[in-house]
Scaffold this motif. Structure first.
Motif, PDB file in Angstrom:
ATOM      1  N   UNK A   1       0.860  -1.191   0.000  1.00 26.63           N
ATOM      2  CA  UNK A   1       0.000   0.000   0.000  1.00 26.63           C
ATOM      3  C   UNK A   1       0.885   1.226   0.000  1.00 26.63           C
ATOM      4  N   UNK A   2       1.049   1.835  -1.182  1.00 25.50           N
ATOM      5  CA  UNK A   2       1.946   2.984  -1.300  1.00 25.50           C
ATOM      6  C   UNK A   2       1.353   4.258  -0.730  1.00 25.50           C
TER       7      UNK A   2
ATOM      8  N   UNK B   1       4.500   8.074   1.355  1.00 27.63           N
ATOM      9  CA  UNK B   1       5.605   7.689   0.482  1.00 27.63           C
ATOM     10  C   UNK B   1       6.826   7.170   1.208  1.00 27.63           C
ATOM     11  N   UNK B   2       6.751   7.053   2.542  1.00 23.16           N
ATOM     12  CA  UNK B   2       7.941   6.642   3.287  1.00 23.16           C
ATOM     13  C   UNK B   2       8.381   5.235   2.908  1.00 23.16           C
ATOM     14  N   UNK B   3       7.435   4.366   2.534  1.00 22.64           N
ATOM     15  CA  UNK B   3       7.801   2.994   2.207  1.00 22.64           C
ATOM     16  C   UNK B   3       8.509   2.909   0.863  1.00 22.64           C
TER      17      UNK B   3
ATOM     18  N   UNK C   1       2.759   5.613  -7.138  1.00 22.07           N
ATOM     19  CA  UNK C   1       2.763   6.301  -5.849  1.00 22.07           C
ATOM     20  C   UNK C   1       2.800   7.803  -6.072  1.00 22.07           C
ATOM     21  N   UNK C   2       2.747   8.551  -4.991  1.00 17.63           N
ATOM     22  CA  UNK C   2       2.793  10.011  -5.056  1.00 17.63           C
ATOM     23  C   UNK C   2       4.213  10.509  -4.854  1.00 17.63           C
ATOM     24  N   UNK C   3       4.558  11.575  -5.580  1.00 15.86           N
ATOM     25  CA  UNK C   3       5.884  12.182  -5.438  1.00 15.86           C
ATOM     26  C   UNK C   3       6.122  12.578  -3.998  1.00 15.86           C
TER      27      UNK C   3
END
Length: 360
Positions: free
Chosen positions: A128-129, A134-136, A158-160
């Protein structure tokens, strides 16, 4: 041969088409039109990506698929207690097979053959991005950088976020190129990455996929109706920029294996200058800086045993081996001996002449 169950896989932003249930595994290989369009059989005579590790950040990879046996290693599971060698959505398995599939059956002649079938994929699963801003994704990039992979394919949508950008910069400093599908990063473009653009069989921008506008480095690759492995010993036909990213990451693996001295930014620049052909005039905003050409990249740089040899090195080799392809040439040896004898005669004559002048 066994029948294949249909599977639909969503890759990046494009639509995946299901393989008919009556298809056979050799039909899968026959359907890999990009193998021919990219001259990959000829490229594989020079390099298969042997010894190269490509880190893959996606949904995980079904490592039990017949076409991926021994091709995938476990990296790390993030944002959930998931095994990186299983696949929650199918996208990771598809990308891994296009990149490094080894086929199966006699001599691996059936199923999916990857762009770099000698390479190994290190799977990092991000289930789950959206969790953690976005830390992962950033953690996945750092993990693969610390693991010392040769190339990173960041195909998870994912998101920038700045932590990931920082991780990509660290990867570049560690001489690890990162490939990202166009349209897979919402809200911005990362710098220092190769952005993958999708084209169809006519080398035209694939309708419905994101163009190259704004990317620092961008390369186009085939990405329409590409046969791929799917979880549960299934197959799917996939389209989209993630498929293009798999082909580009695989091409980097081929080059790196053939020329181990190339890495990081130098490897990217080599891909752009030697591993692409020009896009049609006026299409740069759509297709980027070139259409990927693995065979051209490998033909330019020399083989894996003698990458980038200079003209001087080639001449030295020819002199030492002679015209017979490995055995010394008797005429060459005789010529060298005669030249040495004449030199000695000349030196003796000069010495005698000098002595007479001194006495006089």
């Amino acid at each position: 041969m066994r029948s294949l169950r249909p599977a639909a896989v969503l890759v990046s932003i494009a639509v995946a088409l299901a393989v008919p249930g009556v298809a056979q595994a050799d039909d899968i290989r026959d359907g890999q039109w990009h193998l021919t369009s990219l001259d990959l059989p000829a490229a594989h005579e020079i390099s298969t990506g042997d010894g190269i590790v490509v880190g893959l950040i996606d949904s995980g990879v079904d490592a039990q698929h017949p076409d991926l046996v021994s091709a995938v290693t476990a990296g790390k599971a993030l944002s959930g207690s998931f095994d990186p060698l299983t696949d929650s959505t199918g996208t990771g398995t598809a990308v891994a097979s296009i990149l490094a599939g080894r086929g199966h059956g006699e001599a691996g002649a059936d199923g999916v053959l990857g762009v770099a079938p000698g390479a190994t994929v290190m799977s990092v699963s991000v289930a789950d991005t959206a969790i953690g801003g976005g830390q992962y994704i950033a953690e996945a990039v750092k993990f693969l950088t610390d693991s010392g992979v040769d190339v990173i394919a960041l195909t998870a949508k994912h998101s920038f976020n700045e932590p990931t950008q920082d991780g990509i910069r660290a990867a570049a400093q560690a001489s690890i190129p990162v490939v990202v599908p166009a349209g897979s990063v919402e809200g911005g473009n990362y710098s220092e990455v190769v952005t993958a653009i999708a084209v169809d069989a006519q080398e035209q921008h694939l309708e419905g996929t994101t163009p190259a506008a704004g990317a620092q480095y961008s390369v186009a690759a085939p990405a329409q109706d590409i046969p791929a492995a799917a979880p549960g010993e299934q197959y799917a036909s996939v389209s989209g920029t993630a498929a293009a990213a798999a082909i580009i990451a695989g091409t980097l693996a081929l080059i790196k294996s053939s020329q181990p001295g190339l890495a990081g930014p130098a490897l990217i620049q080599y891909l752009l200058s030697e591993g692409t052909k020009p896009v049609p005039p006026g299409q740069e905003e759509l297709l980027g800086q070139g259409l990927v050409d693995p065979l051209a990249a490998l033909s330019t740089g020399g083989g894996p045993e003698n990458p980038g040899s200079t003209d001087e090195e080639a001449t030295d080799g020819a002199l030492s081996a002679g015209a017979s392809g490995g055995s010394p040439d008797p005429l060459l040896i005789a010529g060298i001996a005669l030249a040495g004898l004449l030199s000695q005669v000349a030196l003796v004559g000069y010495a005698r002449l000098a002595g007479r002048r001194k006495v006089a």
